[in-house]
Design a protein around this motif. Structure first.
Motif, PDB file in Angstrom:
ATOM      1  N   ALA A 188      -6.192   7.881   1.830  1.00  0.00           N
ATOM      2  CA  ALA A 188      -5.226   7.667   3.254  1.00  0.00           C
ATOM      3  C   ALA A 188      -4.648   6.251   3.151  1.00  0.00           C
ATOM      4  CB  ALA A 188      -6.193   7.440   4.069  1.00  0.00           C
ATOM      5  N   ASP A 189      -3.208   6.527   3.237  1.00  0.00           N
ATOM      6  CA  ASP A 189      -2.820   5.271   3.954  1.00  0.00           C
ATOM      7  C   ASP A 189      -2.669   4.363   5.087  1.00  0.00           C
ATOM      8  OD1 ASP A 189      -0.525   3.248   3.685  1.00  0.00           O
ATOM      9  OD2 ASP A 189       1.428   4.645   4.065  1.00  0.00           O
ATOM     10  N   THR A 190      -3.349   3.223   5.003  1.00  0.00           N
ATOM     11  CA  THR A 190      -3.324   2.881   6.324  1.00  0.00           C
ATOM     12  C   THR A 190      -2.540   1.489   7.051  1.00  0.00           C
ATOM     13  OG1 THR A 190      -4.580   0.600   5.603  1.00  0.00           O
ATOM     14  CG2 THR A 190      -5.207   3.854   6.146  1.00  0.00           C
ATOM     15  N   PRO A 191      -2.100   1.589   7.883  1.00  0.00           N
ATOM     16  CA  PRO A 191      -1.959   0.259   8.445  1.00  0.00           C
ATOM     17  C   PRO A 191      -2.572  -0.980   8.057  1.00  0.00           C
ATOM     18  CG  PRO A 191      -2.180   1.868  10.546  1.00  0.00           C
ATOM     19  CD  PRO A 191      -3.172   2.266   9.560  1.00  0.00           C
ATOM     20  N   THR A 250       4.582  -1.905   8.595  1.00  0.00           N
ATOM     21  CA  THR A 250       5.552  -1.267   8.861  1.00  0.00           C
ATOM     22  C   THR A 250       4.431   0.737   9.132  1.00  0.00           C
ATOM     23  OG1 THR A 250       6.904  -2.380   7.420  1.00  0.00           O
ATOM     24  CG2 THR A 250       7.339   0.223   7.340  1.00  0.00           C
ATOM     25  N   THR A 251       3.588   0.515   8.556  1.00  0.00           N
ATOM     26  CA  THR A 251       3.205   1.913   8.585  1.00  0.00           C
ATOM     27  C   THR A 251       1.963   1.793  10.273  1.00  0.00           C
ATOM     28  OG1 THR A 251       2.381   2.355   6.501  1.00  0.00           O
ATOM     29  CG2 THR A 251       0.860   3.724   7.539  1.00  0.00           C
ATOM     30  N   ARG A 252       2.182   2.785  10.911  1.00  0.00           N
ATOM     31  CA  ARG A 252       1.606   2.728  12.221  1.00  0.00           C
ATOM     32  C   ARG A 252       0.498   3.516  12.377  1.00  0.00           C
ATOM     33  NH1 ARG A 252       3.112  -1.796  15.129  1.00  0.00           N
ATOM     34  NH2 ARG A 252       4.982  -1.794  13.863  1.00  0.00           N
ATOM     35  N   LYS A 305       1.022  -0.894   0.372  1.00  0.00           N
ATOM     36  CA  LYS A 305      -0.083   0.143   0.271  1.00  0.00           C
ATOM     37  C   LYS A 305       0.352   1.574  -0.180  1.00  0.00           C
ATOM     38  CE  LYS A 305      -1.915  -1.623   3.717  1.00  0.00           C
ATOM     39  NZ  LYS A 305      -1.540  -3.163   3.729  1.00  0.00           N
ATOM     40  N   SER A 306       1.990   1.483   1.532  1.00  0.00           N
ATOM     41  CA  SER A 306       2.541   2.718   0.437  1.00  0.00           C
ATOM     42  C   SER A 306       3.654   2.663  -0.037  1.00  0.00           C
ATOM     43  CB  SER A 306       3.991   2.244   2.213  1.00  0.00           C
ATOM     44  OG  SER A 306       2.655   2.317   3.576  1.00  0.00           O
ATOM     45  N   SER A 307       3.855   1.317  -1.024  1.00  0.00           N
ATOM     46  CA  SER A 307       4.958   1.533  -1.860  1.00  0.00           C
ATOM     47  C   SER A 307       4.655   2.372  -2.914  1.00  0.00           C
ATOM     48  CB  SER A 307       5.207   0.009  -2.252  1.00  0.00           C
ATOM     49  OG  SER A 307       5.859  -0.739  -1.080  1.00  0.00           O
TER      50      SER A 307
END
Ligand SMILES: Nc1nc2c(ncn2[C@@H]2O[C@H](COP(=O)(O)OP(=O)(O)OP(=O)(O)O)[C@@H](O)[C@H]2O)c(=O)[nH]1
Ligand SMILES: [Mg+2]
Ligand SMILES: [Zn+2]
Length: 245
Positions: free
Chosen positions: A167-170, A151-153, A124-126
């Motif tokens: 929105a990037d989410t955990p 990784t995403t907290r 997701k973050s990538s």
């Protein structure tokens, strides 16, 4: 909020929300982008189906994003997505590594507020980094277990497309099904909902009732077996939850 004394405040007004995801909490989202992978990690189809139910329940439009296309053989992505496309879901295939499908994904993000969801490690973050070079969100390794490491907290709202916020989410690996009455679950399964009016009984849950149009469709493979079987799994969960109240 109004500050009444140093370190203290009083809530003066609570504004209504259009939609609310319980986990993660993103108010006013329009679209859920459900990221899945076939390999590294092999994300769970049951999780994907659960997220689809949750998105529809929350009134969000759903977009399926099959990521890590660079790890797949020709045709693999389309085979994976075929049952979902037949059910009417929009789907894109992407690779955050090669950039495949990223322009198409960006288009799907224009003009709406989206929330990315999916298991830890699916990228997701990538993908957000690929959508907006220079963003440099932290991404993680897959641990020795081959799954992500969360990784995403925390949650961030980012502009990655024209008038499009994301929105990037955990990572979501365990999403509770909203409290849906067992008899209503099929309404959140588009390809079942389409057949249900032709079942003999209006109260049919499509398991073993006589004259069930859904079961007939499963027998002929007009209906994808995996999707149907996962419907039965979630039906069972909904029944157990129902009994607890
Ligand atoms: N081969 C390949 N690897 C990818 C791709 N996208 C992401 N990765 C790798 O997958 C790992 C996890 O990526 P993240 O972006 O941190 O995953 P995430 O979904 O944000 O994970 P959480 O924040 O833990 O929920 C990293 O090592 C990325 O480099 C892709 O398209 N192809
Ligand atoms: Mg992340
Ligand atoms: Zn039926």
């Amino acid at each position: 909020m109004r500050v009444t004394a140093p370190g203290e405040g009083a809530i003066e007004d609570i504004l209504p929300r259009k939609t609310g995801l319980e986990r993660p909490p993103v108010a006013n989202a329009d679209q859920a982008v459900l990221v899945a992978t076939i390999r590294d990690p092999e994300s769970s189809l049951l999780t994907l189906d659960r997220l689809l139910v949750q998105a529809i329940y929350q009134g969000l439009s759903a977009l399926i994003c099959l990521n890590k296309a660079d790890l797949l053989a020709a045709g693999e992505a389309d085979d994976y997505l075929a049952p979902y496309r037949r059910a009417g879901f929009r789907a894109v295939t992407t690779s955050a590594v090669t950039g495949q499908g990223v322009a198409e994904l960006r288009q799907e993000l224009e003009d709406v507020i989206s929330v990315f969801a999916g298991e830890s490690g699916v990228g997701k973050s990538s993908l957000l980094n690929a959508l907006r070079p220079g963003l440099a969100l932290r991404t993680g390794d897959l641990g020795s277990t081959g799954r992500g490491r969360h990784t995403t907290r925390h949650l961030e709202l980012l502009e990655v497309a024209a008038r499009g916020l994301v929105a990037d989410t955990p990572g979501l690996s365990l999403v509770d099904l909203p409290a849906i009455a067992p008899g209503k679950l099929a309404a959140y399964w588009p390809e079942l909902a389409e057949l249900a009016p032709d079942c003999r009984f209006r109260t049919c849950v499509h398991r073993q009732e006589p004259g069930c149009r859904v079961r007939a469709a499963r027998a002929t493979e007009e209906l994808d077996r995996g999707r149907y079987d996962r419907y039965l799994s979630l039906l069972r969960e909904a029944e157990l939850a129902d009994r607890r109240y």
